[in-house]
Every structure is written in structure tokens, then in C-alpha cells.
Design a protein around this motif. Structure first.
Motif, short mmCIF file in Angstrom:
data_model
loop_
_atom_site.label_atom_id
_atom_site.label_comp_id
_atom_site.label_asym_id
_atom_site.label_seq_id
_atom_site.Cartn_x
_atom_site.Cartn_y
_atom_site.Cartn_z
N UNK A 72 0.74 -1.23 0.04
CA UNK A 72 0.09 0.03 -0.07
C UNK A 72 0.85 1.25 -0.10
N UNK A 73 1.82 1.13 0.89
CA UNK A 73 2.70 2.44 0.87
C UNK A 73 3.65 2.60 -0.47
N UNK A 74 4.02 1.75 -0.94
CA UNK A 74 4.62 1.76 -2.29
C UNK A 74 3.65 2.35 -3.43
N UNK A 75 2.49 1.94 -3.47
CA UNK A 75 1.48 2.49 -4.48
C UNK A 75 1.49 3.80 -4.06
N UNK A 76 1.15 4.30 -2.74
CA UNK A 76 0.99 5.75 -2.48
C UNK A 76 2.10 6.57 -2.88
#
Ligand SMILES: *[C@@H]1O[C@H](CO)[C@@H](O)[C@H](O)[C@H]1NC(C)=O
Length: 327
Positions: free
Chosen positions: A278-282
Motif C-alpha cells: 500500500x505504501x509503495x503504491x501511495x
């Protein structure tokens, strides 16, 4: 006569001081030293806040018996608590809940240590392609992530489809040994939907940042998110460093009321995988070259969360859900 009187007065002053000193000492002992473990249990609900305080109280105690309690074998916890109660002259009948509470804390403390030992052992065990158990796990990983595409052989380019680097994954485990494989397989089997989604996303070309020429040439390397298995092994590294630095204590003392086990560690890993994704996508990175930066940022964020003793990382294990006997 004068001398005698003076000596007598001095003697009484001495007695008085000694008496005063003793009273003072026993009062302070009651308020601090002697009752510290008791006070911690009375003032803190079960969970990380209490266990962390008990742990440092034991560790920094002057008594060798208390100091060594934090490193007893898990099987000897009961005896260690009995010894502490005897040493501290705590009346068991008057405080029946205290030994239960202390025991719960100590079980967590020594459990964390033994979990670290278990994890360390797996990490040091290299992947061995002669070992049928290791090979079975690897093939199981494939079957779980690619149920509809059987492997054409043990050594094949297909491994790249789940994010290994070459045609034989064995070399990719180098950094984390068998621990990396155990974790990946746990995640794939227990959080299958999330793992498949993550794998799917990691293989997607990044439309917005891709030029038309890239599309036409189908040169996706730069555009592809990341290598699922390689990142998975790297997140094992992250979980391991959280465990070995002690940062995971808050989380594990909150989610594992009895004893933190390998299962708890693997659940934590699965959670970190999903959060990292999720963090990567954000963060919307251009390419994998940004991995280092994003990983560092993510690591810092997790550390910050773990600073709060009321914190548990997994949302399905909120600290407040823990049902333990209150003192
Ligand atoms: C994971 O990534 C970090 C940062 O890029 C790196 O320092 C570390 O060695 C990697 N760990 C493994 C096991 O590959």
C-alpha cells in the motif's frame, strides 16, 4: 561524669538515628524497591505497557535472581516466579492474582527471546536444493501463487513470473535463508487473496509513466512495479530487524497474551507485506531504483508506530481486544 553523660547522649542519638533510618528504609522499600513489581501490575493493564515495565524492572534490579529471571528457559517460568515471590516475601494468599500476572509477563518476556532464537535459526539455515523439505516448500509456493500454470521444470525462467531473479530461486534466498521462504509461503497460504493481488499489481505496467514507445516495444522492465519474491525476501529482512532490535516487543506483547510464537511473527510479516505494498503504491515511485528510499521511509514509519506501547500492528489484533485476567 560529664564524659559519661555525653557518651550516653551520643548513644541515644545514635539509637534514635538508627531507628529513624530503619523506618525510612522500610517505608521507601514499601513505596519503591520491594513493591515495584506489584505496583507495576496494579497500575498497568495486561499487555505491552505492563510487560515492558516488568521486563526493565527485572533487568535493572539489584538482585541477581530477578535479573536472571528474564533469561530462564520457558519451562522454568513457574519456578522463577515462585522464587521471586519467596525472595520478595510476598504473601501468595493475600495476592493470589499477582503471581498469575507476573507469570503472564515473564512468559511473554522469555517467549520473545525464544522466538528470536527460532527465527535466527531459520535465517541461518541456507536453502538446500538437496533437501526434499526445502524443495517441497518452494514448489508449494509456486502452486499457491500460480495454480493454473504448472512448472515446466525445476530450473526454469518461469520463476521470474513470481518475482525471483533467475531460473533457480535458491540463490535469491541467500540473505535470509529458509526464513525468507517460510515467510513467503505463510503469506501466500494464509493471506492468499492479498498475496495474489499483490503479485498481480507488482506485474502491472505503469500506464501513466510509460511512453508510447515503451508500450510498442513492450519493454516493461522500467515500468513494472517490483519483483514480488525479491521484495518479499527483503520484507523478511525488515521484519527480522524489527524483531532482533526489540522494536516488535510492543506489538507482540499486545497480540500474544501467552507466548509470542513463529505464527505471530509470520502474521506480522504478512501484515508488513500488505502495508508495504500500500505504501509503495501511495509513494508512486518511478521505478525500482526508489526501493531503498521507500523502504527506509516505511521502516521509520513502522518504528514510530511501535513506539507507542498501546500499539499492535495488525488491525485484527487491536490491543484492546486482548482478554486477560486483570489484576
Ligand atoms: C533489503 O533492502 C535493503 C535496502 O535496499 C538492503 O540494505 C538489504 O540488504 C536488503 N536485504 C536483503 C535480504 O536483500
Amino acid at each position: 561524669m560529664k564524659h559519661f553523660l555525653r557518651a550516653l547522649i551520643q548513644f541515644f542519638v545514635f539509637l534514635y538515628c538508627k531507628c529513624l533510618w530503619r523506618t525510612l528504609k522500610s517505608v521507601t522499600r514499601k513505596v519503591t524497591g520491594r513493591c515495584e513489581l506489584q505496583r507495576i501490575c496494579y497500575n498497568n493493564k495486561p499487555g505491552a505497557r505492563r510487560t515492558l515495565k516488568i521486563e526493565s524492572s527485572l533487568k535493572f534490579s539489584k538482585s541477581e535472581l530477578l535479573q536472571s529471571a528474564v533469561s530462564v528457559h520457558p519451562d522454568s517460568v513457574e519456578k522463577a516466579i515462585d522464587d521471586i515471590m519467596t525472595l520478595k516475601k510476598i504473601n501468595l494468599d493475600a495476592n493470589p492474582q499477582l503471581s498469575i500476572s507476573l507469570q503472564a509477563c515473564l512468559v511473554q518476556i522469555v517467549g520473545y527471546r525464544s522466538l528470536l532464537g527460532e527465527v535466527e535459526k531459520l535465517r541461518r539455515e541456507p536453502y538446500d536444493c538437496e533437501n526434499p523439505e526445502h524443495e517441497d516448500m518452494l514448489l508449494k509456493l509456486w502452486k499457491t501463487l500460480r495454480p493454473d500454470a504448472p512448472l515446466t521444470g525445476r530450473i526454469t525462467k518461469q520463476w521470474c513470473e513470481i518475482g525471483f531473479q533467475g531460473n533457480d530461486p535458491k540463490t535469491d534466498f541467500r540473505g535470509m535463508g529458509l526464513l525468507g521462504l517460510h515467510n513467503l509461503l505463510y503469506f501466500a497460504e494464509h493471506d492468499k487473496a492479498a498475496a495474489l493481488q499483490m503479485l498481480h499489481d507488482s506485474l502491472q505496467p505503469r500506464h501513466s509513466k510509460m511512453s508510447k514507445a515503451d508500450w510498442e516495444k513492450k519493454t516493461f522492465d522500467k515500468a513494472i512495479g517490483y519483483s514480488f519474491a525479491i521484495v518479499g525476501i527483503n520484507i523478511t529482512d525488515l521484519a527480522y530487524s524489527l524483531l532482533s532490535s526489540g522494536a516488535l516487543k510492543t506489538h507482540l506483547y499486545n497480540v500474544a497474551p501467552e507466548m509470542p510464537s513463529l505464527m505471530h511473527f509470520q502474521q506480522t510479516y504478512s501484515y508488513l507485506m500488505q502495508e508495504f505494498h500500500t505504501f509503495w503504491v501511495e509513494q508512486d515511485p518511478c521505478d525500482i531504483m526508489e526501493f531503498n528510499r521507500i523502504r527506509n521511509k516505511f521502516h521509520k514509519r513502522v518504528l514510530k508506530q511501535l513506539n507507542d506501547p498501546n500499539m499492535a500492528l495488525c488491525p485484527h489484533f487491536a490491543a484492546s481486544d486482548i482478554h486477560l485476567v486483570n489484576l
